[in-house]
Design an enzyme around this catalytic site. Structure first.
Site, PDB file in Angstrom:
ATOM      1  N   ASP A  37      18.037 -70.357  13.131  1.00  0.00           N
ATOM      2  CA  ASP A  37      18.483 -68.991  12.852  1.00  0.00           C
ATOM      3  C   ASP A  37      19.722 -68.695  13.689  1.00  0.00           C
ATOM      4  O   ASP A  37      19.682 -68.797  14.908  1.00  0.00           O
ATOM      5  CB  ASP A  37      17.344 -68.025  13.209  1.00  0.00           C
ATOM      6  N   ASP A  41      17.626 -62.838  13.057  1.00  0.00           N
ATOM      7  CA  ASP A  41      16.627 -62.078  12.286  1.00  0.00           C
ATOM      8  C   ASP A  41      15.311 -62.834  12.147  1.00  0.00           C
ATOM      9  O   ASP A  41      14.426 -62.429  11.394  1.00  0.00           O
ATOM     10  CB  ASP A  41      17.179 -61.698  10.897  1.00  0.00           C
ATOM     11  N   ASP A  45      19.114 -69.997   8.663  1.00  0.00           N
ATOM     12  CA  ASP A  45      20.212 -69.663   7.743  1.00  0.00           C
ATOM     13  C   ASP A  45      21.262 -70.777   7.700  1.00  0.00           C
ATOM     14  O   ASP A  45      21.185 -71.766   8.440  1.00  0.00           O
ATOM     15  CB  ASP A  45      20.842 -68.316   8.128  1.00  0.00           C
ATOM     16  N   ASP A 114      18.532 -77.930  -4.268  1.00  0.00           N
ATOM     17  CA  ASP A 114      17.276 -77.928  -5.007  1.00  0.00           C
ATOM     18  C   ASP A 114      17.499 -77.158  -6.303  1.00  0.00           C
ATOM     19  O   ASP A 114      17.940 -76.013  -6.278  1.00  0.00           O
ATOM     20  CB  ASP A 114      16.211 -77.210  -4.153  1.00  0.00           C
ATOM     21  N   ASP A 211      13.244 -79.653  -9.002  1.00  0.00           N
ATOM     22  CA  ASP A 211      11.880 -79.172  -8.818  1.00  0.00           C
ATOM     23  C   ASP A 211      11.015 -79.400 -10.067  1.00  0.00           C
ATOM     24  O   ASP A 211      11.455 -79.117 -11.186  1.00  0.00           O
ATOM     25  CB  ASP A 211      11.951 -77.669  -8.497  1.00  0.00           C
ATOM     26  N   GLU A 268      11.446 -84.207  -8.849  1.00  0.00           N
ATOM     27  CA  GLU A 268      10.065 -84.101  -8.368  1.00  0.00           C
ATOM     28  C   GLU A 268       9.175 -84.157  -9.609  1.00  0.00           C
ATOM     29  O   GLU A 268       9.302 -83.332 -10.509  1.00  0.00           O
ATOM     30  CB  GLU A 268       9.851 -82.785  -7.620  1.00  0.00           C
ATOM     31  N   HIS A 342       8.187 -80.285   2.563  1.00  0.00           N
ATOM     32  CA  HIS A 342       7.822 -78.877   2.797  1.00  0.00           C
ATOM     33  C   HIS A 342       6.511 -78.471   2.124  1.00  0.00           C
ATOM     34  O   HIS A 342       6.048 -77.358   2.325  1.00  0.00           O
ATOM     35  CB  HIS A 342       8.957 -77.984   2.298  1.00  0.00           C
ATOM     36  N   ASP A 343       5.931 -79.350   1.311  1.00  0.00           N
ATOM     37  CA  ASP A 343       4.671 -79.037   0.630  1.00  0.00           C
ATOM     38  C   ASP A 343       3.491 -79.795   1.215  1.00  0.00           C
ATOM     39  O   ASP A 343       2.376 -79.703   0.694  1.00  0.00           O
ATOM     40  CB  ASP A 343       4.757 -79.427  -0.859  1.00  0.00           C
TER      41      ASP A 343
HETATM   42  C1  GLC Z   1       7.522 -77.688  -6.125  1.00  0.00           C
HETATM   43  C2  GLC Z   1       8.040 -77.249  -4.790  1.00  0.00           C
HETATM   44  C3  GLC Z   1       7.083 -76.241  -4.223  1.00  0.00           C
HETATM   45  C4  GLC Z   1       7.037 -75.063  -5.158  1.00  0.00           C
HETATM   46  C5  GLC Z   1       6.713 -75.485  -6.589  1.00  0.00           C
HETATM   47  C6  GLC Z   1       7.053 -74.406  -7.563  1.00  0.00           C
HETATM   48  O1  GLC Z   1       6.315 -78.355  -6.041  1.00  0.00           O
HETATM   49  O2  GLC Z   1       8.248 -78.331  -3.960  1.00  0.00           O
HETATM   50  O3  GLC Z   1       7.427 -75.845  -2.922  1.00  0.00           O
HETATM   51  O4  GLC Z   1       6.073 -74.138  -4.742  1.00  0.00           O
HETATM   52  O5  GLC Z   1       7.443 -76.604  -6.996  1.00  0.00           O
HETATM   53  O6  GLC Z   1       8.433 -74.246  -7.670  1.00  0.00           O
END
Ligand code: GLC
Length: 574
Positions: A37, A41, A45, A114, A211, A268, A342-343
């Site tokens: 950051d 905030d 960023d 993304d 995605d 993905e 991140h998932d």
């Molecule tokens: C993908 C992303 C995830 C998101 C989902 C819906 O799996 O990696 O973070 O919640 O798609 O967009």
């Protein structure tokens, strides 16, 4: 500007064509909200990322993948986009983005964004218009039905169909109800998406992570899905994953846009096995460069799916990784290699051992095992420090829509206790990966001057980049070496993968074979010392150790080797 960028490829002098040269590249994934950051905030960023370019350059990665940075109500942390051509204000401005891109390029780093086009935010103007009536220009931008026509449940709880009063119809949302699915059958939608792609590519970005791209094409009969993992609803994968027109759509996208730029693409692809992945990534089909599969992520599931206490069994892990190594090699495709993102839970907690004693050594072992494979390795922010799962103790500390839904579903419908459910969230929640990046031992881990949007892991005083950079034996420097090795040794890009000792439950041993050289990769996935005998077919008279997480590792290969807890040993032979 479109012309200009297209020319860039034709003139061919400015940038190397990545598509031909993905082999030795390493990607670093940045979750902008949690990286750094700069404006106090509590939310990461773009200018925060800019400050850390020297750090990323030092690590030695080639490409940065940024999770969504577009304007978004943040119901799903940016995967719900309300304007594809604007930067999310809490992340900065388009000028900040331009500066970030220029500075990254100057430092020799590419940037991929993304692309989230299976769905938009319900606040996107297309949806705002679409929901008004059945006969406006945007009516068919989404998937509307008079009734709930099947049993599909959304990924984040409840039915996948939501009623919109104005229009007196239901719309499909595979994810949250604030994420309506786009109707890819409508050619206008596809053209809109291609325009968005051009908008960003013409700014000079270097590609996209796409995605849930395997979900674009819906089976127009919308069949019921099986009810799995003790869920309340059926699975939408039955009619969405690898649907009838998905390859046609991607080939069209490639023809109309992607092929005109020097870029990389990674899709993905939930619910996609290696045979199906071959269709996405086989170079001759002109779709995508590579995909993220989930086969190795599913190995610790139980009857309730992802939220389980199981550990990944090594034999099954080897089988899955080997299938993908073999298949992508055979079909002229390409692998993406990852332990976390991140998932997912943090790699060292899930696949290694995050105890004080073994955290660093097992993080290095995991890095070795993955980075010596064929494909493109992805490093998720903090993985290079051996960052661990979050240490949350209350449901109020979780922010993710999935975590909150699971808590409700498991405690209310499935009858789990709160403690047990919190334990499952601790093991598997997506928030494990989303706690702030740990930069130093100062307040808020040097992530922000203000209270971060999600709590910092209390272990930041020990585990942070400042400490890692000051310690020549850190996970950071080990990853730096793994990356450098990929750049130096073509065998890591080209060698043919061969699994050894498939049934061994403790050791992951494999070869990478070239015409004249090869690599022997040996990884101990346990906390025990293992006296290991490498398969007798493996001979290496002249060999040298190229990397190990133990200082006293034997310099030369010998078929009998004492493998220390979480030991990793890589030998090069000619
Ligand atoms: C993908 C992303 C995830 C998101 C989902 C819906 O799996 O990696 O973070 O919640 O798609 O967009």
């Amino acid at each position: 500007t479109e012309r200009k960028t297209a020319d860039r490829k034709d003139s061919g002098k400015e940038e190397q064509k990545m598509e031909l040269n993905l082999g030795d590249k390493v990607v670093y994934q940045i979750y902008p909200k949690s990286f750094r950051d700069s404006d106090g905030d509590g939310i990461g960023d773009l200018n925060g990322i800019r400050k850390k370019i020297p750090y990323l350059a030092k690590l030695g990665v080639d490409v940065l993948w940024l999770n969504p940075i577009y304007a978004s109500p943040q119901v799903d942390n940016g995967y719900d986009i309300s304007n594809y051509r604007e930067i999310e204000p809490t992340f900065g401005t388009m000028e900040d983005f331009g500066n970030l891109l220029a500075e990254a390029h100057e430092a020799g780093l590419k940037i991929i964004l993304d692309l989230v086009v299976n769905h938009t935010s319900d606040q996107h103007p297309w949806f705002q218009e679409s929901r008004k009536s059945k006969d406006n220009p945007y009516s068919d931008y989404y998937i509307w039905k008079d009734e709930v026509i099947n049993n599909w449940g959304s990924s984040f709880g409840g039915s996948a169909w939501e009623y919109a009063e104005e229009r007196a119809q239901y719309y499909l949302h595979c994810f949250a109800k604030e994420q309506p699915d786009l109707n890819w059958e409508n050619p206008k939608v596809r053209q809109e998406v291609y325009d968005i792609l051009r908008f960003w590519l013409d700014k000079g970005i270097d590609g996209f992570r796409m995605d849930v791209i395997s979900l674009l094409s819906k089976d127009q009969s919308f069949p019921d899905g099986p009810v799995i993992q003790n869920k309340a609803y059926g699975s939408y994968y039955a009619g969405c994953a690898n649907g009838p027109r998905v390859h046609e759509f991607l080939q069209e996208m490639n023809r109309e846009v992607l092929s005109k730029y020097d870029i990389m693409t990674v899709g993905e692809t939930p619910h996609t096995n290696a045979d199906e992945a071959a269709l996405y990534t086989d170079e001759s089909r002109k779709e995508l460069n590579m995909v993220f599969h989930f086969d190795h992520m599913h190995l610790d599931y139980d009857e309730n799916g992802k939220y389980a206490t199981n550990r990944v069994p090594l034999v099954a892990l080897k089988k899955v990784m080997t299938q993908w190594q073999d298949k992508m090699h055979e079909c002229n495709g390409w692998n993406s290699l990852y332990w976390c993102n991140h998932d997912q839970a943090r790699a060292v907690t899930r696949f290694g051992n995050d105890s004080e004693e073994y955290r660093e050594i097992s993080a290095k072992m995991l890095g070795t095992c993955l980075h010596m494979m064929q494909g493109t390795p992805y490093i998720y922010e903090g993985e290079e420090l051996g960052m661990t799962n979050a240490d949350f103790t209350k449901i109020e500390e979780y922010k993710d829509v999935e975590a909150l839904d699971i808590f409700k579903d498991f405690t209310e419908r499935k009858g789990f206790s709160k403690e047990d459910t919190l334990h499952l969230l601790h093991l598997k929640s997506r928030d494990n990966a989303r706690t702030p990046m740990q930069w130093d031992a100062s307040e808020n881990a040097g992530f922000s001057e203000a209270q971060p949007w999600i709590r910092v892991n209390a272990n930041y005083k020990r585990i942070n980049t400042e400490n890692a950079l000051a310690d020549s034996d850190s996970v950071f420097y080990y990853y730096q070496k793994l990356i450098a090795l990929r750049h130096e040794l073509p065998i890591i890009t080209d060698g043919v993968y061969e699994l050894l000792d498939a049934e061994n439950e403790k050791i992951y041993a494999y070869l990478r074979k070239g015409e004249k050289e090869s690599l022997i990769v040996l990884c101990n996935f346990t906390d025990e010392t293992v006296e290991y005998e490498v398969d007798e077919s493996v001979k290496a008279e002249r060999s040298k150790l190229v990397i190990s997480n133990y200082k006293d590792a034997p310099e030369k290969f010998a078929s009998k080797i004492t493998m220390k807890p979480y030991g990793a040993y890589v030998y090069y032979t000619k």
